[in-house]
Enzyme design. Sequence first.
Site, PDB file in Angstrom:
ATOM      1  N   GLY A  48       0.865  -1.180   0.000  1.00 12.19           N
ATOM      2  CA  GLY A  48       0.000   0.000   0.000  1.00 12.19           C
ATOM      3  C   GLY A  48       0.891   1.215   0.000  1.00 12.19           C
ATOM      4  O   GLY A  48       1.893   1.253  -0.717  1.00 12.19           O
ATOM      5  N   GLU A  49       0.554   2.157   0.820  1.00 14.84           N
ATOM      6  CA  GLU A  49       1.360   3.373   0.933  1.00 14.84           C
ATOM      7  C   GLU A  49       1.680   3.517   2.425  1.00 14.84           C
ATOM      8  O   GLU A  49       0.778   3.722   3.231  1.00 14.84           O
ATOM      9  CB  GLU A  49       0.525   4.542   0.389  1.00 14.84           C
ATOM     10  CG  GLU A  49       1.112   5.899   0.613  1.00 14.84           C
ATOM     11  CD  GLU A  49       2.487   6.047  -0.009  1.00 14.84           C
ATOM     12  OE1 GLU A  49       2.666   5.649  -1.174  1.00 14.84           O
ATOM     13  OE2 GLU A  49       3.394   6.542   0.690  1.00 14.84           O
ATOM     14  N   CYS A  80       6.326  -5.162   1.035  1.00 13.64           N
ATOM     15  CA  CYS A  80       6.414  -3.822   0.453  1.00 13.64           C
ATOM     16  C   CYS A  80       6.147  -2.735   1.499  1.00 13.64           C
ATOM     17  O   CYS A  80       6.979  -2.533   2.376  1.00 13.64           O
ATOM     18  CB  CYS A  80       5.504  -3.732  -0.762  1.00 13.64           C
ATOM     19  SG  CYS A  80       6.097  -2.521  -1.944  1.00 13.64           S
ATOM     20  N   ARG A 107      12.702   4.027   0.828  1.00 11.57           N
ATOM     21  CA  ARG A 107      11.432   3.916   0.100  1.00 11.57           C
ATOM     22  C   ARG A 107      11.632   4.250  -1.378  1.00 11.57           C
ATOM     23  O   ARG A 107      12.537   4.976  -1.740  1.00 11.57           O
ATOM     24  CB  ARG A 107      10.404   4.877   0.683  1.00 11.57           C
ATOM     25  CG  ARG A 107      10.014   4.546   2.104  1.00 11.57           C
ATOM     26  CD  ARG A 107       9.017   5.558   2.624  1.00 11.57           C
ATOM     27  NE  ARG A 107       7.823   5.609   1.800  1.00 11.57           N
ATOM     28  CZ  ARG A 107       7.027   6.671   1.713  1.00 11.57           C
ATOM     29  NH1 ARG A 107       7.300   7.765   2.369  1.00 11.57           N
ATOM     30  NH2 ARG A 107       5.959   6.624   0.941  1.00 11.57           N
ATOM     31  N   ILE A 136       6.476  -3.209  -6.927  1.00  4.88           N
ATOM     32  CA  ILE A 136       5.621  -2.053  -7.232  1.00  4.88           C
ATOM     33  C   ILE A 136       6.041  -0.884  -6.337  1.00  4.88           C
ATOM     34  O   ILE A 136       5.860  -0.940  -5.123  1.00  4.88           O
ATOM     35  CB  ILE A 136       4.123  -2.376  -6.998  1.00  4.88           C
ATOM     36  CG1 ILE A 136       3.716  -3.618  -7.811  1.00  4.88           C
ATOM     37  CG2 ILE A 136       3.250  -1.177  -7.376  1.00  4.88           C
ATOM     38  CD1 ILE A 136       2.339  -4.165  -7.464  1.00  4.88           C
ATOM     39  N   HIS A 172       5.928  -8.538  -4.007  1.00  5.13           N
ATOM     40  CA  HIS A 172       4.539  -8.932  -3.719  1.00  5.13           C
ATOM     41  C   HIS A 172       4.294 -10.401  -4.057  1.00  5.13           C
ATOM     42  O   HIS A 172       3.727 -10.697  -5.114  1.00  5.13           O
ATOM     43  CB  HIS A 172       3.574  -8.069  -4.541  1.00  5.13           C
ATOM     44  CG  HIS A 172       3.489  -6.659  -4.085  1.00  5.13           C
ATOM     45  ND1 HIS A 172       2.533  -6.204  -3.207  1.00  5.13           N
ATOM     46  CD2 HIS A 172       4.270  -5.586  -4.362  1.00  5.13           C
ATOM     47  CE1 HIS A 172       2.713  -4.922  -2.973  1.00  5.13           C
ATOM     48  NE2 HIS A 172       3.763  -4.517  -3.661  1.00  5.13           N
ATOM     49  N   GLU A 174       2.051 -12.257  -3.035  1.00 11.48           N
ATOM     50  CA  GLU A 174       0.614 -12.563  -3.103  1.00 11.48           C
ATOM     51  C   GLU A 174       0.058 -12.341  -4.501  1.00 11.48           C
ATOM     52  O   GLU A 174      -1.059 -12.744  -4.803  1.00 11.48           O
ATOM     53  CB  GLU A 174      -0.153 -11.720  -2.057  1.00 11.48           C
ATOM     54  CG  GLU A 174      -0.382 -10.247  -2.390  1.00 11.48           C
ATOM     55  CD  GLU A 174       0.870  -9.360  -2.214  1.00 11.48           C
ATOM     56  OE1 GLU A 174       1.970  -9.898  -1.962  1.00 11.48           O
ATOM     57  OE2 GLU A 174       0.724  -8.130  -2.346  1.00 11.48           O
TER      58      GLU A 174
HETATM   59  N1  GLN Z   1       6.094   3.014  -2.186  1.00  6.88           N
HETATM   60  C1  GLN Z   1       5.216   2.548  -1.161  1.00  6.88           C
HETATM   61  C2  GLN Z   1       5.590   3.156   0.201  1.00  6.88           C
HETATM   62  O1  GLN Z   1       6.557   3.831   0.308  1.00  6.88           O
HETATM   63  C3  GLN Z   1       5.217   1.034  -1.070  1.00  6.88           C
HETATM   64  C4  GLN Z   1       4.658   0.447  -2.328  1.00  6.88           C
HETATM   65  C5  GLN Z   1       3.914  -0.834  -2.171  1.00  6.88           C
HETATM   66  O2  GLN Z   1       3.566  -1.258  -1.061  1.00  6.88           O
HETATM   67  N2  GLN Z   1       3.601  -1.459  -3.277  1.00  6.88           N
HETATM   68  O3  GLN Z   1       4.907   2.951   1.143  1.00  6.88           O
END
Ligand code: GLN
Length: 192
Positions: A48-49, A80, A107, A136, A172, A174
């Site tokens: 996610g983020e 991630c 990151r 990703i 990832h 999954e």
């Molecule tokens: N770039 C995202 C972050 O810094 C991580 C990306 C992801 O989970 N696919 O949180």
Amino acid sequence: MLIGVLALQGAFREHEKMLRACKENIETRQVRLPGQLEGIDGLVIPGGESTTMGKLMIEFGLLDPIRALGSRGVPIFGTCAGLIMLAKDIVGSDQPSLGLMDISVERNAFGRQVESFEDDLDIPDMGEDPFRAVFIRAPYILSVGSGVKVLAQFGDKIVFARQGHLLAAAFHPELTGDYRVHRYFLETAFVD
Ligand code: GLN
């Protein structure tokens, strides 16, 4: 065995499917509230983020209870953004994190122009066949403490590591049809 999957963001459904398909007698539970952490044997934190995930974890009252869970030795697997949440140090950022794993992470470390890519990873602990890894906007691990085992590198970048009951992947698993990483979590993080 009941595995919680943090369901604030990201591919939590895919993680659940994979965990259940990996082994018999695995049940999963989506976690959005602190009460849902009760009784789980392990936890997966999806991608996610990480800045948003950190904010949401605080808002939902999950950050401290998850940190307590990890400190107590409950296995946690972060992918991630989940890897970023596990880290003790996030380069150039003071965003909230669990700070459980003795790793320093960078990151978006593969450059903004490379939004996502796939490549074959050698993961010696998982046999000879390469693992098709999907990255990703991925982070990577810059350095690890002495209790951390590096499980895979992409070039000179560490992308998969384990510290006892804590497992972190920059990619990832999954999103592939390959169960080996989830199986590895279920088989190793719960043992010692
Ligand atoms: N770039 C995202 C972050 O810094 C991580 C990306 C992801 O989970 N696919 O949180």
